[in-house]
Design an enzyme around this catalytic site. Structure first.
Site, PDB file in Angstrom:
ATOM      1  N   ARG A 141      55.517  40.046  41.976  1.00 28.45           N
ATOM      2  CA  ARG A 141      55.959  39.873  43.358  1.00 28.45           C
ATOM      3  C   ARG A 141      55.566  38.522  43.945  1.00 28.45           C
ATOM      4  O   ARG A 141      56.397  37.826  44.536  1.00 28.45           O
ATOM      5  CB  ARG A 141      55.395  41.006  44.241  1.00 28.45           C
ATOM      6  CG  ARG A 141      56.202  42.270  44.237  1.00 28.45           C
ATOM      7  CD  ARG A 141      55.324  43.474  44.468  1.00 28.45           C
ATOM      8  NE  ARG A 141      54.333  43.593  43.416  1.00 28.45           N
ATOM      9  CZ  ARG A 141      54.584  44.174  42.227  1.00 28.45           C
ATOM     10  NH1 ARG A 141      55.765  44.683  42.003  1.00 28.45           N
ATOM     11  NH2 ARG A 141      53.664  44.244  41.299  1.00 28.45           N
ATOM     12  N   THR A 142      54.308  38.142  43.801  1.00 30.67           N
ATOM     13  CA  THR A 142      53.847  36.916  44.456  1.00 30.67           C
ATOM     14  C   THR A 142      54.558  35.690  43.894  1.00 30.67           C
ATOM     15  O   THR A 142      55.085  34.858  44.638  1.00 30.67           O
ATOM     16  CB  THR A 142      52.328  36.764  44.308  1.00 30.67           C
ATOM     17  OG1 THR A 142      51.685  37.920  44.861  1.00 30.67           O
ATOM     18  CG2 THR A 142      51.842  35.524  45.040  1.00 30.67           C
TER      19      THR A 142
ATOM     20  N   LYS B  27      43.047  24.513  26.200  1.00 28.10           N
ATOM     21  CA  LYS B  27      42.407  23.459  25.400  1.00 28.10           C
ATOM     22  C   LYS B  27      41.090  23.010  26.021  1.00 28.10           C
ATOM     23  O   LYS B  27      40.426  22.128  25.486  1.00 28.10           O
ATOM     24  CB  LYS B  27      43.337  22.263  25.289  1.00 28.10           C
ATOM     25  CG  LYS B  27      44.696  22.588  24.692  1.00 28.10           C
ATOM     26  CD  LYS B  27      45.618  21.377  24.734  1.00 28.10           C
ATOM     27  CE  LYS B  27      47.001  21.714  24.200  1.00 28.10           C
ATOM     28  NZ  LYS B  27      47.933  20.555  24.291  1.00 28.10           N
TER      29      LYS B  27
ATOM     30  N   ARG C  71      47.533  30.891  41.487  1.00 26.03           N
ATOM     31  CA  ARG C  71      46.743  32.111  41.311  1.00 26.03           C
ATOM     32  C   ARG C  71      45.758  31.866  40.184  1.00 26.03           C
ATOM     33  O   ARG C  71      46.120  31.321  39.140  1.00 26.03           O
ATOM     34  CB  ARG C  71      47.621  33.314  40.990  1.00 26.03           C
ATOM     35  CG  ARG C  71      46.804  34.535  40.538  1.00 26.03           C
ATOM     36  CD  ARG C  71      47.620  35.803  40.502  1.00 26.03           C
ATOM     37  NE  ARG C  71      47.965  36.221  41.858  1.00 26.03           N
ATOM     38  CZ  ARG C  71      48.581  37.363  42.146  1.00 26.03           C
ATOM     39  NH1 ARG C  71      48.940  38.179  41.165  1.00 26.03           N
ATOM     40  NH2 ARG C  71      48.864  37.672  43.390  1.00 26.03           N
TER      41      ARG C  71
ATOM     42  N   HIS D  58      43.462  36.747  49.072  1.00 26.47           N
ATOM     43  CA  HIS D  58      44.910  36.641  48.853  1.00 26.47           C
ATOM     44  C   HIS D  58      45.533  36.481  50.251  1.00 26.47           C
ATOM     45  O   HIS D  58      46.140  37.408  50.780  1.00 26.47           O
ATOM     46  CB  HIS D  58      45.420  37.901  48.152  1.00 26.47           C
ATOM     47  CG  HIS D  58      46.781  37.757  47.545  1.00 26.47           C
ATOM     48  ND1 HIS D  58      47.609  36.683  47.811  1.00 26.47           N
ATOM     49  CD2 HIS D  58      47.472  38.568  46.699  1.00 26.47           C
ATOM     50  CE1 HIS D  58      48.739  36.843  47.145  1.00 26.47           C
ATOM     51  NE2 HIS D  58      48.679  37.970  46.461  1.00 26.47           N
TER      52      HIS D  58
END
Length: 425
Positions: A171-172, A201, A222, A250
């Site tokens: 969704r986000t 890496k 995120r 959030h």
């Protein structure tokens, strides 16, 4: 810059505009508007502000006519309230047959277009105050009305957004990408940067951000670590939006949650909200608690298994802001009292190897038909999604199930934020 005082005349809808000479020989008519709305909400419309804004800079400082005035300071918010002053000027209006109203503009909910958004980044819920929230919500309502191929759909043409997701998201990520494209912008995306980027890496977050900002105009990130968004914002020279940082916050989810509550319940002051589920690891409920603290007479109920109870920092913050809160083990009792039952998933990924603790918490509190029976008719069930079994599928058909409408509102909130961060008000 110093405050500027300017004058305008409000006339009832249908009245003709009175010329400067006919109104007052020494007056400068700064602005004439039809009083198409109640005084308390006159300038809540962005349409009104687009009419008003070009006039603001033209009005001479220190001027007053009629019995109305605007005190304007950049960058600032504007709202409207009635004032009882200037009776002499009011009589002049009456003698000239002008049915005007006394108005004064001060800090409030709308802002002048063209001004820079007051935030450089969106990192945590504590950044917002009520005025900013109300203004963002107004822009979000405007976003709901943008249609394909309309001028509004090209607001961000020429801009590039990079979505940098170190954790899975549906969704986000998709709502941010949809928001950018619906406004005419373009998207650079990486869905699982933890495994499929140079982070695998050993590249530092700071180096990644410095690189990505060279390719884009705004970064939506995120991350699995709490505080990562703040580090990214400190590094980047372009706006950064926190799309969730581990168990931290959030903020855009909290914005869409509050927006949804306002749309569903019709108010934010005086509400009772039950936060249910994984409150220890749930970044959504933490951010929502911070935003709910901005409103008056709010009470929050915490309903959670013992192993995932709300942490003390949120409780202490709410207490410091005078917000009433209460812990309860009885979901039915809380559902009976609340305007909003905000259910969350028990997050297995936050338990590491402690599967026993996860199993202890999972399934303890479930929203089902029995919970719906005790809820008030106006109340709603919300969930940030995805859900597992904490809301039964049978709840979906009930009109009080707001979680899919909640997800749709995320598109409008994120459209508003992208617009504000990239091009301002």
């Amino acid at each position: 810059m110093p405050a500027r005082t300017l004058c305008f005349v409000l006339v009832d809808e249908g009245s003709s505009i009175i010329s400067q000479e006919n109104f007052l020989n020494q007056a400068y008519l700064g602005l004439v508007l039809s009083a198409m709305a109640a005084p308390s909400s006159l300038f809540s419309s962005s349409m009104h502000m687009e009419v008003l804004a070009p006039k603001l800079s033209k009005c001479p400082q220190g001027f007053l006519c009629c019995h109305s005035k605007i005190s304007y300071m950049e960058p600032s918010y504007l709202s409207v309230k009635k004032v009882s002053k200037g009776e002499q000027m009011k009589k002049i209006c009456q003698r000239n047959g002008i049915p005007c109203r006394a108005m004064e503009v001060e800090h409030g909910t709308s802002v002048s277009p063209g001004l820079k958004f007051q935030l450089d980044d969106v990192i945590e819920a504590q950044q917002f105050d009520r005025y900013t929230l109300n203004s963002i919500f107004q822009v979000a309502r405007d976003m709901e009305n943008i249609e394909k191929n309309s001028p509004g759909s090209q607001l961000l043409k020429g801009y590039l957004m990079a979505t940098l997701f170190y954790e899975p998201s549906t969704r986000t990520r998709l709502s941010f990408e949809s928001a950018m494209k619906r406004l005419g912008g373009e998207v650079l995306t990486t869905e699982n940067a933890r495994e499929f980027s140079s982070a695998a890496k050993g590249e530092t977050l700071e180096d990644t951000i410095r690189t990505v900002e060279g390719y884009s105009d705004i970064i939506v990130m995120r991350h699995f670590e709490s505080g990562a968004a703040r580090r990214a914002a400190a590094t980047a020279g372009i706006p950064v939006i926190n799309a969730g940082d581990g168990p931290g916050q959030h903020p855009t989810q909290a914005l869409l949650d509050v927006y949804t509550i306002e749309r569903e319940i019709g108010k934010l002051d005086g509400i009772k909200v039950g936060l249910v589920g994984d409150l220890a690891n749930g970044r959504t409920v933490r951010s929502l608690a911070y935003l709910l603290a901005k409103y008056k007479d709010v009470k929050i109920y915490f309903v959670a298994p013992q192993v995932v109870k709300m942490k003390d920092d949120i409780k202490q913050y709410l207490t410091s802001k005078g917000v009433k809160w209460e812990e309860s083990s009885d979901l039915m009792e809380v559902a009976l009292k609340c305007d909003v039952v905000y259910q969350t998933r028990i997050q297995k990924e936050r338990f590491s190897e402690r599967v026993d603790l996860y199993e202890e918490a999972r399934g303890k509190y479930i929203v089902n038909q029995d919970v719906l029976k005790v809820m008030q008719s106006h109340a709603v069930v919300m969930h940030p999604l995805p859900r597992l079994d904490e809301i039964t599928v049978g709840v979906d058909a009930d009109p009080r199930a707001a979680y899919f409408r909640q997800a749709k509102n995320g598109l409008y909130i994120r459209m508003a934020l992208l617009k504000l961060l990239l091009v301002g008000w």
